[in-house]
Design a protein around this motif. Structure first.
Motif, mmCIF file in Angstrom:
data_model
loop_
_atom_site.group_PDB
_atom_site.id
_atom_site.type_symbol
_atom_site.label_atom_id
_atom_site.label_comp_id
_atom_site.label_asym_id
_atom_site.label_seq_id
_atom_site.Cartn_x
_atom_site.Cartn_y
_atom_site.Cartn_z
ATOM 1 N N ASP A 415 0.849 -1.141 0.010
ATOM 2 C CA ASP A 415 -0.084 0.028 0.082
ATOM 3 C C ASP A 415 0.808 1.371 -0.035
ATOM 4 O OD1 ASP A 415 0.943 -0.281 2.504
ATOM 5 O OD2 ASP A 415 -0.984 -0.225 3.536
ATOM 6 N N CYS A 416 2.156 1.055 -0.166
ATOM 7 C CA CYS A 416 2.971 2.430 -0.418
ATOM 8 C C CYS A 416 2.914 3.374 0.914
ATOM 9 C CB CYS A 416 2.810 2.987 -1.592
ATOM 10 S SG CYS A 416 2.929 1.993 -3.179
ATOM 11 N N VAL A 417 2.767 2.501 2.088
ATOM 12 C CA VAL A 417 2.851 3.655 3.362
ATOM 13 C C VAL A 417 4.272 3.659 3.812
ATOM 14 C CG1 VAL A 417 0.534 3.085 3.783
ATOM 15 C CG2 VAL A 417 2.465 1.900 4.683
ATOM 16 N N GLY A 418 5.203 3.099 3.285
ATOM 17 C CA GLY A 418 6.743 3.174 3.768
ATOM 18 C C GLY A 418 7.133 2.159 4.545
ATOM 19 N N GLY A 419 6.445 0.868 4.509
ATOM 20 C CA GLY A 419 6.759 -0.306 5.072
ATOM 21 C C GLY A 419 5.808 -1.417 5.226
ATOM 22 N N ASP A 420 6.106 -2.791 5.374
ATOM 23 C CA ASP A 420 5.165 -3.806 5.414
ATOM 24 C C ASP A 420 4.100 -3.603 6.520
ATOM 25 O OD1 ASP A 420 4.211 -6.191 4.596
ATOM 26 O OD2 ASP A 420 5.698 -7.451 5.662
ATOM 27 N N ALA A 421 2.834 -4.009 6.406
ATOM 28 C CA ALA A 421 1.839 -3.906 7.213
ATOM 29 C C ALA A 421 2.181 -4.750 8.743
ATOM 30 C CB ALA A 421 0.609 -4.252 6.653
ATOM 31 N N LYS A 422 1.803 -4.253 9.673
ATOM 32 C CA LYS A 422 1.788 -4.963 10.710
ATOM 33 C C LYS A 422 0.728 -5.744 11.035
ATOM 34 C CE LYS A 422 4.735 -1.418 13.592
ATOM 35 N NZ LYS A 422 4.620 -0.836 14.811
ATOM 36 N N LEU A 423 0.856 -6.884 11.800
ATOM 37 C CA LEU A 423 -0.208 -7.765 12.011
ATOM 38 C C LEU A 423 -1.258 -6.999 12.748
ATOM 39 C CD1 LEU A 423 1.538 -11.275 13.183
ATOM 40 C CD2 LEU A 423 0.669 -10.637 10.870
ATOM 41 N N PRO A 424 -2.684 -7.256 12.392
ATOM 42 C CA PRO A 424 -3.793 -6.883 12.997
ATOM 43 C C PRO A 424 -3.863 -7.020 14.640
ATOM 44 C CG PRO A 424 -4.661 -8.283 11.676
ATOM 45 C CD PRO A 424 -3.240 -8.338 11.523
ATOM 46 N N VAL A 425 -4.172 -6.231 15.619
ATOM 47 C CA VAL A 425 -4.322 -6.424 17.082
ATOM 48 C C VAL A 425 -5.722 -6.922 17.211
ATOM 49 C CG1 VAL A 425 -4.134 -5.524 19.140
ATOM 50 C CG2 VAL A 425 -2.288 -4.742 17.319
ATOM 51 N N GLN A 525 -4.361 -7.259 38.087
ATOM 52 C CA GLN A 525 -4.490 -7.538 36.723
ATOM 53 C C GLN A 525 -3.304 -7.424 35.834
ATOM 54 O OE1 GLN A 525 -8.314 -7.010 34.964
ATOM 55 N NE2 GLN A 525 -9.321 -6.508 36.680
ATOM 56 N N THR A 526 -2.920 -8.416 34.886
ATOM 57 C CA THR A 526 -1.940 -8.241 34.223
ATOM 58 C C THR A 526 -2.518 -8.256 32.569
ATOM 59 O OG1 THR A 526 -0.399 -9.108 35.584
ATOM 60 C CG2 THR A 526 0.340 -8.692 33.316
ATOM 61 N N ARG A 527 -2.299 -7.247 31.554
ATOM 62 C CA ARG A 527 -2.744 -7.385 30.177
ATOM 63 C C ARG A 527 -1.441 -7.131 29.360
ATOM 64 N NH1 ARG A 527 -6.241 -3.657 32.606
ATOM 65 N NH2 ARG A 527 -8.568 -4.041 32.425
ATOM 66 N N ARG A 528 -1.335 -8.167 28.363
ATOM 67 C CA ARG A 528 -0.261 -8.197 27.738
ATOM 68 C C ARG A 528 -0.887 -8.607 26.234
ATOM 69 N NH1 ARG A 528 1.991 -6.366 31.275
ATOM 70 N NH2 ARG A 528 3.869 -6.661 32.296
ATOM 71 N N CYS A 529 0.078 -8.886 25.142
ATOM 72 C CA CYS A 529 -0.140 -9.069 23.873
ATOM 73 C C CYS A 529 0.528 -10.082 23.485
ATOM 74 C CB CYS A 529 0.236 -8.112 22.888
ATOM 75 S SG CYS A 529 -0.856 -6.601 22.742
ATOM 76 N N LEU A 530 -0.059 -10.992 22.572
ATOM 77 C CA LEU A 530 0.465 -12.533 22.298
ATOM 78 C C LEU A 530 1.032 -12.340 20.765
ATOM 79 C CD1 LEU A 530 -2.168 -14.824 23.899
ATOM 80 C CD2 LEU A 530 0.004 -14.340 24.690
ATOM 81 N N VAL A 531 2.339 -12.306 20.535
ATOM 82 C CA VAL A 531 2.930 -12.005 19.209
ATOM 83 C C VAL A 531 3.039 -13.347 18.688
ATOM 84 C CG1 VAL A 531 4.628 -10.932 17.767
ATOM 85 C CG2 VAL A 531 3.783 -9.614 19.811
ATOM 86 N N PRO A 532 2.667 -13.537 17.292
ATOM 87 C CA PRO A 532 2.762 -14.848 16.804
ATOM 88 C C PRO A 532 4.376 -15.225 16.658
ATOM 89 C CG PRO A 532 1.245 -13.831 15.396
ATOM 90 C CD PRO A 532 1.658 -12.923 16.550
ATOM 91 N N SER A 534 6.273 -15.899 19.384
ATOM 92 C CA SER A 534 6.876 -15.309 20.664
ATOM 93 C C SER A 534 6.550 -16.173 21.807
ATOM 94 C CB SER A 534 6.481 -13.859 20.853
ATOM 95 O OG SER A 534 7.229 -13.509 22.218
ATOM 96 N N PRO A 535 7.195 -17.022 22.303
ATOM 97 C CA PRO A 535 6.726 -17.934 23.249
ATOM 98 C C PRO A 535 6.175 -17.143 24.430
ATOM 99 C CG PRO A 535 9.050 -17.729 23.453
ATOM 100 C CD PRO A 535 8.419 -16.913 22.417
ATOM 101 N N LYS A 536 6.335 -16.003 24.788
ATOM 102 C CA LYS A 536 5.855 -15.448 26.065
ATOM 103 C C LYS A 536 4.859 -14.308 25.887
ATOM 104 C CE LYS A 536 9.609 -16.950 29.278
ATOM 105 N NZ LYS A 536 10.505 -16.406 30.095
ATOM 106 N N PRO A 537 3.988 -14.054 26.683
ATOM 107 C CA PRO A 537 3.128 -12.556 26.405
ATOM 108 C C PRO A 537 4.208 -11.284 26.300
ATOM 109 C CG PRO A 537 2.023 -14.068 27.844
ATOM 110 C CD PRO A 537 3.334 -14.592 27.585
ATOM 111 N N VAL A 538 3.863 -10.327 25.728
ATOM 112 C CA VAL A 538 4.899 -9.031 25.669
ATOM 113 C C VAL A 538 4.076 -7.932 26.020
ATOM 114 C CG1 VAL A 538 6.512 -10.235 24.078
ATOM 115 C CG2 VAL A 538 4.582 -9.001 23.151
ATOM 116 N N LYS A 539 4.531 -6.818 26.256
ATOM 117 C CA LYS A 539 4.042 -5.651 26.510
ATOM 118 C C LYS A 539 3.404 -5.102 25.017
ATOM 119 C CE LYS A 539 6.272 -3.756 30.652
ATOM 120 N NZ LYS A 539 7.099 -2.596 31.121
ATOM 121 N N CYS A 540 2.141 -4.475 25.126
ATOM 122 C CA CYS A 540 1.452 -4.263 24.001
ATOM 123 C C CYS A 540 2.031 -2.911 23.408
ATOM 124 C CB CYS A 540 0.162 -3.882 23.995
ATOM 125 S SG CYS A 540 -0.860 -5.607 24.857
#
Length: 541
Positions: A415-425, A525-532, A534-540
Motif C-alpha cells: 500500500d506504499c505507506v513506507g513499510g510492510d503492514a503489521k499484524l492486526p491487533v 490484573q496483567t494485560r499483555r499481547c501475544l505476538v505470533p 513469541s513464546p511469552k506474552p509481551v507488552k503491547c
C-alpha cells in the motif's frame, strides 16, 4: 447542520518568530457543486494516489464527487448521488475490500459502496434510522476490524451507533444514546485510556458537548461530568492531541462568540478547558492538521459568516493565529476537510461554501526545508497498475500502489505507506464479576467479548482452589461473547492463585489477561499481547 448568524469582523496579529503557514487557491477553484453544500470529505476513490472529494448538499439532496488528477485539477464524477437532505458525508473503507465507500447523513444514513472498477458507487440499501442526521463518522467500535457508524440527529437530539454485522453485509440495528441538543458534530477516540473507543458529540443549541464512555460489555454511558460547557453554540469540532500528553483533546467551535474552545483530555477521561481562541466570524467547521510542518496539530476553521478560513497554529503555550489567516474562500464557508491534494507532503484544505454552492481548494505553500520532489521519469506506469510514479512506490510490482491492501509480514509494502503492514491487533475484552475476601476470591461471571469465528481461547488456572486447570475453546461463529464462567463457578481461589486467558487467531496479535488472587484485595490484573512466534506474552505497543 450549520446555520448563519450576524457577521462580525475580526483582526488578529501573529506573534513574531512563529513558523507560519501559507495557502493559495488551486487552479480551477472554486468548484461548482449542488445547492447548499454543508460538508465535504476526502478519500482516494479511483485509486490513483490522489485524494478525491465528496460534498453533501442538503437543499439539493445530492452528493457531488470530484476526482483529483495525477497532474492536478478535479473532474466531476457523474451522476451525483441522490440523498434526501444530505447534510454530512464520511468517506472510508466500510466493508474492508480496499475501496473507499461513502456514508451520508440526511433522512437517515445512506451507505454507498464503491464499485469494483472504481468508476462510481453501487445503489444503497435501506437507510439506517435517524431523522435529520446532521453529523456522521466511521470507527471500529467493537474491535472486529470493520468500521462501524456513529451519527448524530438534530431531530431526536441523540447520538446513534450502528455496528457492522457479522456477515459484513450491512449494519445491525442502530443503538440510540439520548441526550440534549442537536448533534452537529460527532467524534470517536479513546478518551479514557482503557483501549476502547469512546464518543464525543457537540450539542448545538445547548452550548455543550457530550462524552459517551464505552463499557466492557460494549454499551456506552455518559462520562464523568458530561456534558461539558461551551460558551455559546457548539458546532464544529476537531479531535487531536494538542498538548502532546498522549491523550486526545477536543477543539469546539463557538458560533456566536467567534471562538474555538479547546478542552484538554484528562487521565481516566473527562476534560479541562484550556482557553478560548479567536476563530473568525461564525466558526462552523473545525479540522486539524500540521499546516506549518512543526510536528504539532494546528486548526483550520471554516468561518460561515465571514466567508473565509481561519488558521490557528499550535505552539508550546497554546494557539496563535497564522499570518496568512484569514484566507478568503467564497460565500459562507461551512464544511472543511484536510488532505494533501498536490502530493507535496503538506496538508491542504477543501472548503464547502454554503450560499455560493461551491468548493474552495486551498493549497498549502508553507516553506519548509525539504526540497521539491524531482520530476517523474518518462515511463510513469511501467507495471500497468493504473498508478503513476512517483505516487507508485514500486513500479515493478502491479500489486503495489497507494490504496492496495497490504499483506502483513510478507516483506512487501503493497500500500506504499513506507513499510510492510503489521499484524492486526485483536481487540478483545475480558469481562468479569467477582467477590473477594481474605481467605478466597470467587468469580461469578467470566467471559471474552466479542467472539469471532476463528478465535482460539485458552483458559488456565494455577494454584489452590481451581475447579478446572485448563480448557480450550475454538469459536465457530460470531457471537457477542463467549462465557468461561463454568470453569471458575463456585471455585474458591486462594491468594496466589492465577487465572490466565489467551485469545488468539491466525496472523494476528492476540490478547492475554492474568488475574492474580490477593488477600483482602481485588485480584491484580496483567494485560499483555501475544505476538505470533513469541513464546511469552509481551507488552503491547
Amino acid at each position: 447542520m450549520k446555520r448563519s448568524v450576524l457577521l462580525l469582523a475580526l483582526a488578529v496579529l501573529i506573534p513574531a518568530g512563529e513558523a507560519r503557514a501559507d495557502f493559495v487557491q488551486d487552479v480551477g477553484s472554486p468548484l461548482p457543486v449542488a445547492t447548499d453544500p454543508y460538508s465535504v470529505a476526502t478519500a482516494d476513490f479511483d485509486g490513483n494516489g490522489r485524494p478525491d472529494l465528496a460534498t453533501a448538499s442538503a437543499t439539493a439532496g445530492k452528493v457531488t464527487v470530484y476526482r483529483r488528477g495525477i497532474s492536478g485539477g478535479f473532474t466531476a464524477e457523474l451522476p451525483a448521488l441522490d440523498v434526501p437532505g444530505a447534510s454530512d458525508v464520511v468517506a472510508a473503507d466500510l466493508n474492508g475490500d480496499g475501496l473507499q465507500d461513502l456514508a451520508v447523513g440526511g433522512s437517515g444514513v445512506h451507505v454507498f459502496m464503491r464499485n469494483d472498477d472504481k468508476t462510481g458507487f453501487d445503489a444503497p440499501g435501506p437507510a439506517l434510522t435517524g431523522s435529520q442526521t446532521v453529523s456522521i463518522t466511521a470507527a471500529d467500535l467493537d474491535g472486529d476490524q470493520y468500521l462501524d457508524l456513529v451519527y448524530g440527529s438534530a431531530f431526536s437530539d441523540s447520538v446513534y451507533y450502528a455496528l457492522r454485522n457479522a456477515g459484513n453485509t450491512g449494519y445491525e440495528t442502530p443503538v440510540q444514546l439520548a441526550s440534549i441538543g442537536h448533534k452537529d458534530t460527532v467524534g470517536v477516540a479513546d478518551f479514557t485510556g482503557d483501549g476502547q473507543p469512546d464518543i464525543v458529540a457537540t450539542n448545538d443549541n445547548h452550548a455543550s458537548f457530550d462524552l459517551w464512555v464505552q463499557k466492557d460489555d460494549g454499551s456506552f454511558i455518559p462520562g464523568t461530568d458530561s456534558p461539558f460547557a461551551v460558551g455559546g453554540r457548539a458546532i464544529g469540532m476537531a479531535v487531536a492531541d494538542f498538548n502532546g500528553d498522549q491523550r486526545p483533546d477536543v477543539a469546539v467551535g463557538d458560533y456566536p462568540a467567534d471562538t474555538v474552545d479547546v478542552h484538554l483530555g484528562q487521565v481516566g477521561g473527562g476534560f479541562a478547558e484550556e482557553r478560548s481562541y479567536p476563530a473568525g466570524d461564525g466558526p462552523a467547521g473545525v479540522e486539524s492538521g500540521d499546516f506549518n510542518s512543526d510536528g504539532r496539530p494546528d486548526l483550520a476553521i471554516a468561518d460561515q459568516a465571514g466567508a473565509r478560513v481561519t488558521v490557528l497554529l499550535r505552539t508550546a503555550s497554546g494557539f496563535v493565529p497564522d499570518a496568512s489567516s484569514p484566507i478568503v474562500t467564497n460565500q459562507a464557508a461551512t464544511g472543511i476537510a484536510v488532505a494533501d491534494f498536490d502530493a507535496d507532503t503538506r496538508p491542504d484544505l477543501a472548503v464547502a461554501n454554503l450560499t455560493s454552492s461551491t468548493l474552495s481548494i486551498l493549497l498549502n505553500r508553507t516553506p519548509f526545508p525539504l526540497p521539491p520532489p524531482p520530476p517523474p521519469p518518462p515511463d510513469l506506469d511501467a507495471d500497468n497498475d493504473g498508478v503513476q510514479r512517483p505516487t507508485d512506490c514500486d513500479d515493478n510490482n502491479p500489486a503495489a500502489f497507494p490504496g492496495a491492501v497490504d499483506v502483513p509480514n510478507d516483506g512487501i509494502d503493497q500500500d506504499c505507506v513506507g513499510g510492510d503492514a503489521k499484524l492486526p491487533v485483536l481487540k478483545r475484552t475480558v469481562a468479569y464479576k467477582l467477590g473477594y475476601g481474605k481467605a478466597f476470591t470467587v468469580f461469578s461471571s467470566l467471559r471474552v467479548r466479542p467472539a469471532r469465528a476463528g478465535d482460539k481461547i485458552k483458559f488456565a488456572c494455577k494454584g489452590k482452589g481451581c475447579k478446572r486447570k485448563k480448557a480450550k475453546i475454538k469459536v465457530k461463529k460470531n457471537a457477542p461473547s463467549v462465557a468461561l464462567t463454568r470453569f471458575v463457578k463456585d471455585a474458591r481461589l486462594k491468594p496466589g492463585t492465577t487465572v490466565e486467558i489467551k485469545v488468539t487467531r491466525p496472523a494476528s496479535v492476540g490478547h492475554f489477561r492474568r488475574f492474580t488472587v490477593r488477600s483482602g484485595k481485588p485480584p491484580k490484573q496483567t494485560r499483555r499481547c501475544l505476538v505470533p512466534g513469541s513464546p511469552k506474552p509481551v507488552k503491547c505497543a
